[in-house]
Scaffold this motif. Structure first.
Motif, PDB file in Angstrom:
ATOM      1  N   ILE A  22      30.768 -28.857  33.620  1.00 59.65           N
ATOM      2  CA  ILE A  22      29.586 -28.099  34.069  1.00 59.65           C
ATOM      3  C   ILE A  22      29.513 -28.055  35.593  1.00 59.65           C
ATOM      4  N   GLU A  23      30.159 -29.060  36.224  1.00 58.84           N
ATOM      5  CA  GLU A  23      30.158 -29.069  37.701  1.00 58.84           C
ATOM      6  C   GLU A  23      30.941 -27.865  38.255  1.00 58.84           C
ATOM      7  N   ASN A  24      31.883 -27.359  37.442  1.00 58.11           N
ATOM      8  CA  ASN A  24      32.671 -26.199  37.897  1.00 58.11           C
ATOM      9  C   ASN A  24      31.821 -24.962  38.109  1.00 58.11           C
ATOM     10  N   ILE A  25      30.670 -24.926  37.398  1.00 63.37           N
ATOM     11  CA  ILE A  25      29.825 -23.731  37.530  1.00 63.37           C
ATOM     12  C   ILE A  25      28.451 -24.080  38.098  1.00 63.37           C
ATOM     13  N   GLY A  26      28.271 -25.347  38.497  1.00 59.54           N
ATOM     14  CA  GLY A  26      27.037 -25.741  39.179  1.00 59.54           C
ATOM     15  C   GLY A  26      25.812 -25.876  38.292  1.00 59.54           C
ATOM     16  N   LEU A  27      26.022 -26.190  36.996  1.00 60.50           N
ATOM     17  CA  LEU A  27      24.854 -26.394  36.120  1.00 60.50           C
ATOM     18  C   LEU A  27      24.238 -27.757  36.377  1.00 60.50           C
ATOM     19  N   GLU A  28      22.930 -27.863  36.088  1.00 60.85           N
ATOM     20  CA  GLU A  28      22.213 -29.095  36.407  1.00 60.85           C
ATOM     21  C   GLU A  28      21.768 -29.860  35.172  1.00 60.85           C
ATOM     22  N   LEU A  29      21.832 -31.194  35.316  1.00 60.11           N
ATOM     23  CA  LEU A  29      21.316 -32.090  34.275  1.00 60.11           C
ATOM     24  C   LEU A  29      20.083 -32.776  34.849  1.00 60.11           C
ATOM     25  N   ASP A  30      19.148 -33.186  33.975  1.00 54.43           N
ATOM     26  CA  ASP A  30      18.017 -33.954  34.489  1.00 54.43           C
ATOM     27  C   ASP A  30      18.410 -35.428  34.559  1.00 54.43           C
ATOM     28  N   ARG A  47      20.106 -34.479  30.325  1.00 58.77           N
ATOM     29  CA  ARG A  47      19.858 -33.288  29.511  1.00 58.77           C
ATOM     30  C   ARG A  47      20.125 -32.027  30.325  1.00 58.77           C
ATOM     31  N   VAL A  48      20.735 -31.035  29.680  1.00 51.61           N
ATOM     32  CA  VAL A  48      20.984 -29.761  30.358  1.00 51.61           C
ATOM     33  C   VAL A  48      19.630 -29.098  30.616  1.00 51.61           C
ATOM     34  N   ILE A  49      19.396 -28.714  31.858  1.00 53.90           N
ATOM     35  CA  ILE A  49      18.101 -28.123  32.213  1.00 53.90           C
ATOM     36  C   ILE A  49      18.064 -26.656  31.799  1.00 53.90           C
ATOM     37  N   ILE A  50      17.023 -26.319  31.040  1.00 54.77           N
ATOM     38  CA  ILE A  50      16.886 -24.937  30.538  1.00 54.77           C
ATOM     39  C   ILE A  50      15.450 -24.469  30.720  1.00 54.77           C
ATOM     40  N   ASP A  51      15.243 -23.144  30.548  1.00 52.80           N
ATOM     41  CA  ASP A  51      13.875 -22.617  30.565  1.00 52.80           C
ATOM     42  C   ASP A  51      13.413 -22.412  29.119  1.00 52.80           C
ATOM     43  N   SER A  52      12.267 -21.734  28.949  1.00 52.26           N
ATOM     44  CA  SER A  52      11.698 -21.613  27.603  1.00 52.26           C
ATOM     45  C   SER A  52      12.512 -20.681  26.699  1.00 52.26           C
ATOM     46  N   GLU A  53      13.489 -19.985  27.264  1.00 53.27           N
ATOM     47  CA  GLU A  53      14.363 -19.151  26.426  1.00 53.27           C
ATOM     48  C   GLU A  53      15.772 -19.753  26.356  1.00 53.27           C
ATOM     49  N   TYR A  54      15.844 -21.063  26.621  1.00 53.36           N
ATOM     50  CA  TYR A  54      17.089 -21.843  26.519  1.00 53.36           C
ATOM     51  C   TYR A  54      18.134 -21.454  27.563  1.00 53.36           C
ATOM     52  N   ARG A  55      17.719 -20.702  28.631  1.00 48.35           N
ATOM     53  CA  ARG A  55      18.658 -20.303  29.687  1.00 48.35           C
ATOM     54  C   ARG A  55      18.810 -21.406  30.721  1.00 48.35           C
ATOM     55  N   THR A  56      20.061 -21.653  31.104  1.00 50.40           N
ATOM     56  CA  THR A  56      20.287 -22.531  32.256  1.00 50.40           C
ATOM     57  C   THR A  56      20.039 -21.678  33.495  1.00 50.40           C
ATOM     58  N   CYS A 115      21.558 -23.371  26.307  1.00 53.07           N
ATOM     59  CA  CYS A 115      21.824 -24.665  25.670  1.00 53.07           C
ATOM     60  C   CYS A 115      20.753 -24.976  24.635  1.00 53.07           C
ATOM     61  N   VAL A 116      21.170 -25.458  23.459  1.00 53.37           N
ATOM     62  CA  VAL A 116      20.219 -25.892  22.415  1.00 53.37           C
ATOM     63  C   VAL A 116      20.709 -27.191  21.773  1.00 53.37           C
ATOM     64  N   GLY A 117      19.837 -27.824  21.004  1.00 54.49           N
ATOM     65  CA  GLY A 117      20.193 -29.030  20.245  1.00 54.49           C
ATOM     66  C   GLY A 117      20.032 -30.300  21.052  1.00 54.49           C
ATOM     67  N   ASP A 118      20.756 -31.343  20.658  1.00 53.43           N
ATOM     68  CA  ASP A 118      20.620 -32.670  21.260  1.00 53.43           C
ATOM     69  C   ASP A 118      20.978 -32.705  22.750  1.00 53.43           C
ATOM     70  N   ALA A 119      21.784 -31.730  23.221  1.00 49.85           N
ATOM     71  CA  ALA A 119      22.232 -31.752  24.613  1.00 49.85           C
ATOM     72  C   ALA A 119      21.111 -31.411  25.586  1.00 49.85           C
ATOM     73  N   THR A 120      19.987 -30.926  25.055  1.00 45.74           N
ATOM     74  CA  THR A 120      18.879 -30.583  25.950  1.00 45.74           C
ATOM     75  C   THR A 120      17.583 -31.259  25.512  1.00 45.74           C
ATOM     76  N   PHE A 121      16.429 -30.737  25.958  1.00 45.58           N
ATOM     77  CA  PHE A 121      15.143 -31.399  25.731  1.00 45.58           C
ATOM     78  C   PHE A 121      14.744 -31.439  24.261  1.00 45.58           C
ATOM     79  N   GLY A 122      13.775 -32.301  23.958  1.00 49.67           N
ATOM     80  CA  GLY A 122      13.161 -32.310  22.626  1.00 49.67           C
ATOM     81  C   GLY A 122      13.726 -33.386  21.737  1.00 49.67           C
ATOM     82  N   PRO A 123      13.113 -33.551  20.545  1.00 51.94           N
ATOM     83  CA  PRO A 123      13.577 -34.595  19.635  1.00 51.94           C
ATOM     84  C   PRO A 123      15.010 -34.337  19.171  1.00 51.94           C
ATOM     85  N   MET A 124      15.778 -35.414  19.041  1.00 51.58           N
ATOM     86  CA  MET A 124      17.171 -35.276  18.604  1.00 51.58           C
ATOM     87  C   MET A 124      17.219 -35.246  17.083  1.00 51.58           C
ATOM     88  N   LEU A 125      16.885 -34.095  16.539  1.00 55.84           N
ATOM     89  CA  LEU A 125      16.840 -33.939  15.086  1.00 55.84           C
ATOM     90  C   LEU A 125      17.611 -32.693  14.678  1.00 55.84           C
TER      91      LEU A 125
END
Ligand code: FAD
Ligand code: NAI
Length: 471
Positions: A287-295, A299-308, A315-325
């Motif tokens: 992800i460093e190759n494209i400059g994406l950010e983790l908190d 967790r991959v930082i996204i907006d309310s439409e899952y956009r980095t 990004c969706v699922g366990d790799a980002t915010f929310g319960p890991m279910l």
């Protein structure tokens, strides 16, 4: 790649988040590729999580019940024996049936499946190190990160999956350990403690907090759970912090301390399970190759439409915010494809159920009493014990209760918390009620079949809006 050669969607990770998004995208007529490095589809959930653990929970419960819970029902059995290898085989066949099923669904929905490890080359291209050797690259108009999570390690305890294990080792032990120590009384800790305790281990769970069950479980329900599991033979050390651990001959030793300071002691066991949580996994993704950010928690930082911050990479699922279910990942997977395809999607994060598959099961949705108290939100409560439910009495399984929480003014349901037989199925009704904005009176006035456990749910609603009949 030219635009014509580009896929509409490239998905990295074939876990629940990735594979569901792939199928949904296929159904929407998109050109989609899913890249998974594990060699099988289904991710953590199907391979080493939800599915194998539930197989072991189900069959260890049957074994335990046959051993300890038949005589008073008028069934006398002799010569009951555990065949652990067969128990594991049954688990493996459930897993392989389901993972192959996903592969079939990929074919059915026109999803291209690449077995290999993906990493970002640039904002539209991922390189793939193929499992069979060699490399390829795939280009997409949209890219979805669905790389999931991994176990959080305990500093100083090297997981070898034999004596110091994570959940992955805990679903594959070849021998029942004489003594098992579990670090962490969350969902994994309690489910695995149940499995091995039923199969004959002497299990001790060490939990840092004063409450078991992990984040989200209602305090009153957590206390009831602890009491029931203790009766089943599991020892709990709550309010206890594990300081360090080490291999010590044939044993593993843990030094623990009261979380509030004070009484220190040393515990030992043949096997130690590390179950202190999971963390997002983005290793090797570049992800460093494209400059994406983790908190700060990875967790991959996204907006309310899952956009980095690169809008066509989501990004969706366990790799980002929310319960890991798994079911949360699945909801997001459908929503993210809808956002890409149609520009709108929806997940109600206030209405995601949780289930712990112990016996009895513990399930909840919405807010807990302690959440509401902390937020200063007024509430009213109705409870109904399974001991007063005719079906639970008939089944001789009366441990547990339904607890409903509602707004005192509008009567709208704010949370449902259940410990009891089949709680994991019953919570679907609570989830539906919450999603539809039902009041407790709505449920109290809904006819429920007799005799069913679900009547306890209705009676808890009656107790919330007025009075229960049978208690
Ligand atoms: P994952 O399932 O972790 O999938 C991610 C996939 O991406 C993996 O297969 C990984 O190999 C792949 N990947 C990662 N990086 C790359 C890369 N660079 N290139 C290619 N592939 C890559 N949840 C429930 O709801 N109910 C349960 O009963 C339940 N039980 C559980 C029991 C256990 C023991 C565990 C550990 C978890 C359990 N969970 C349960 C949680 C559930 O498994 C996760 O929430 C779910 O798997 C998340 O899905 P995901 O697709 O986001 O991630
Ligand atoms: P968890 O977050 O549920 O629980 C971890 C527990 O470990 C917490 O109670 C915490 O206080 C405790 N802890 C942390 N450090 C400690 C220390 N040093 N000493 C003692 N205790 C310590 O995490 P868990 O159980 O590992 O599960 C991870 C996730 O996997 C869950 O949160 C859930 O999202 C998912 N999962 C879901 C299941 C389900 O839905 N049935 C089943 C299994 C996992």
């Amino acid at each position: 790649a030219t635009e014509a050669e580009q896929k509409d969607l490239v998905i990295i990770g074939g876990g629940v988040a990735g594979y569901v998004a792939a199928i949904k995208a296929g159904q929407e007529g998109m050109k989609v590729t899913c890249i998974e490095k594990r060699g099988t589809l289904g991710g953590t959930c199907l391979n080493v999580g939800c599915i194998p653990s539930k197989s072991l929970l189900n069959n260890s419960h049957l074994y335990h019940q046959v051993l300890h819970d038949t005589k008073h029902r008028g069934i006398e059995v002799e010569g009951v024996k555990l065949n652990l290898a067969q128990l594991m085989k049954a688990k493996d066949s459930s897993v392989s049936g389901l993972t192959k099923g996903v592969e079939f669904l990929f074919k059915k929905n026109g999803v291209e499946y690449i077995k290999g490890e993906a990493s970002f080359k640039d904002e539209h291209t991922v390189n793939v190190k193929l499992n069979d050797g060699g490399e390829t690259s795939v280009s997409g108009k949209n890219i979805l990160i669905a790389t999931g999570s991994e176990v959080t390690p305990f500093p100083g305890l090297m997981i070898d999956e034999k004596r110091i294990i994570s959940s992955t080792g805990a679903i594959a032990l070849e021998k029942v350990p004489e003594k098992l120590l579990v670090i962490g009384g969350g969902i994994i800790g309690l489910e695995m403690a149940s499995v091995w305790s039923r199969l004959g281990s002497k299990v001790t769970v060490v939990e840092f907090l004063d409450q078991i069950g992990g984040p989200g479980m209602d305090l009153e329900i957590a206390k009831a759970t602890q009491k029931i599991l203790k009766k089943q033979g599991i020892t709990f050390k709550t309010g206890t912090k594990v300081l360090s651990g080490a291999l010590n001959g044939d044993l593993v030793t843990l030094d623990v301390d009261s979380a509030k300071g004070g009484k220190a002691e040393s515990l030992d066991a043949d096997v130690v399970l590390v179950a202190i949580g999971r963390r997002p996994y983005t290793g090797g993704l570049g992800i460093e190759n494209i400059g994406l950010e983790l908190d700060e928690r990875g967790r991959v930082i996204i907006d309310s439409e899952y956009r980095t911050k690169i809008p066509h990479i989501r990004c969706v699922g366990d790799a980002t915010f929310g319960p890991m279910l798994a079911h949360k990942a699945e909801e997001e997977a459908v929503a993210v494809v809808e956002y890409i395809k149609k520009g709108y999607g929806h997940v109600n994060y206030g209405c995601i159920p949780s289930v712990m598959y112990t016996f009895p099961e513990v399930a909840w949705v919405g807010q807990s009493e302690q959440d509401l108290k902390k937020a200063g939100i007024p509430y009213k409560i109705g409870t109904f014990p399974f001991a007063a439910n005719s079906r639970a009495k008939t089944n001789l399984d009366t441990d547990g209760m339904v607890k409903m929480i509602a707004d005192p003014e509008t009567d709208r349901i704010l949370g449902v918390h259940i410990i009891g037989p089949n709680a994991g199925e019953m919570i679907a009704e609570g989830t539906l009620a919450l999603e539809y904005g039902a009041s407790s009176e709505d449920i109290a006035r809904t006819c429920h079949a007799h005799p069913t456990l679900a009547e306890a749910f209705k009676e808890a609603a009656m107790a919330t809006s007025g009075k229960a009949i049978h208690f």
